[in-house]
Design an enzyme around this catalytic site. Sequence first.
Site, PDB file in Angstrom:
ATOM      1  CB  SER A 191      -0.959   0.104   1.112  1.00 52.77           C
ATOM      2  OG  SER A 191      -2.052   1.086   0.976  1.00 52.77           O
ATOM      3  CB  THR A 192       1.117   4.016   2.313  1.00 50.43           C
ATOM      4  OG1 THR A 192      -0.223   4.303   2.519  1.00 50.43           O
ATOM      5  CG2 THR A 192       1.886   5.540   2.122  1.00 50.43           C
ATOM      6  CG  HIS A 217      -4.101  -0.580  -0.810  1.00 50.63           C
ATOM      7  ND1 HIS A 217      -3.911  -0.613   0.570  1.00 50.63           N
ATOM      8  CD2 HIS A 217      -4.679  -1.999  -1.029  1.00 50.63           C
ATOM      9  CE1 HIS A 217      -4.342  -1.874   0.828  1.00 50.63           C
ATOM     10  NE2 HIS A 217      -4.861  -2.543   0.138  1.00 50.63           N
ATOM     11  CG  MET A 310      -2.514   3.241   5.598  1.00 49.18           C
ATOM     12  SD  MET A 310      -2.971   5.080   5.513  1.00 49.18           S
ATOM     13  CE  MET A 310      -4.009   5.220   4.226  1.00 49.18           C
ATOM     14  CG  ASP A 313      -5.676  -5.321   2.661  1.00 46.98           C
ATOM     15  OD1 ASP A 313      -6.152  -6.404   2.908  1.00 46.98           O
ATOM     16  OD2 ASP A 313      -5.640  -4.967   1.638  1.00 46.98           O
TER      17      ASP A 313
END
Length: 371
Positions: A191-192, A217, A310, A313
Amino acid sequence: MPIWSSSTIKKVRVLVVDDSILARTMISKGLSGSPQIEVVATAFNAKDAMTKVEQFKPDVITSDVEMPGMSGIEFLKELLPRHPIPVILVSSLDLKVFDALSAGAVDFVRKPEPGQNEAFIASLTQKVISAKGAHVRPRPGIITPPAASKASAGAGVRQPITLANAPALPPVPPLGNRPVLDNVIIALGASTGGTEATLEVMRRLPADIPGMIIVQHMPVGFTQMYAERLNRLCRMEVREAKSGDEIHRGLALLAPADFQMRVVRVGAKYTVNCMPGEKVSGHRPSVDAMFLSVAEQVKCKTVGIIMTGMGRDGADGLLKMRQAGAYTIGQDKESCVVYGMPMEAYNIGAVQIQGSCEDIAGILLRHLQRL
């Protein structure tokens, strides 16, 4: 006064940078609606922003990518070596956003379409709050594709990837004709900070790597461009997945934005199913949804990799994969932009070994050589 009162909360100090007064006003007003954020200043271009950084010392910056004079990319190159402040990009549907991420921005949101301001502000607010604790890693340069294309490189061999002002990577030898590797699936979630961390892993892998499936993401519209970027910069083929695509050696499939990607067994083969579906663990695509499908559907050997991001998930899905016999790898705290998803997975026992984004490829290849 109670110690939990909102007046005692240390707010995230934000500098908003955009050449459009309408955009600056909309973003500033929207972010100021959060009790956790204080917009301390706005800037109309990169030069103005550099002055405001010195004056107001923000915790997080939101920045347009395209600005007159100094672009957002040039701004990052000047800013981050001196002030390693987390920067969230506000971008149109443009490949330049990936160059800006390569230059050190931690995340991005897509500029809103008409009528979507509320969803845009909600997403930006969440990213700004999370970015305060991000680990900013100024990068030495923007990665450029090999001079030769896949088609012209000959026999499927890719030219080395180059990174401006950084040492060239050593050649990556092929894994070779080992039938056992034809029956391995590698699942990677991020993700991030993941766009660049995933690239750091994949550009160190050979063209004949076992089939890979990836969830990153990302806003709608960007996954196809990201897959094309990876395809240019990595030795294996990379493309945005569509339902029915078969997982096989030399191919990496990236989950399309706003679709859940799951593995489906079809006889002795494995394909992906990409459907809208409900959000899982708050996301679509979801790392958990992908990992859980691997744990439930795949009977061959598997590897699960969880990287910077973050939230949590992927943690539960990776644990299920490990319990089903997978080899599991987590990115370490030091190299993560946000040590959230890998930390959650590690804390529940889902991760067997941790490594930096630069070392994960080596960990993976050593494991594959042992099979």
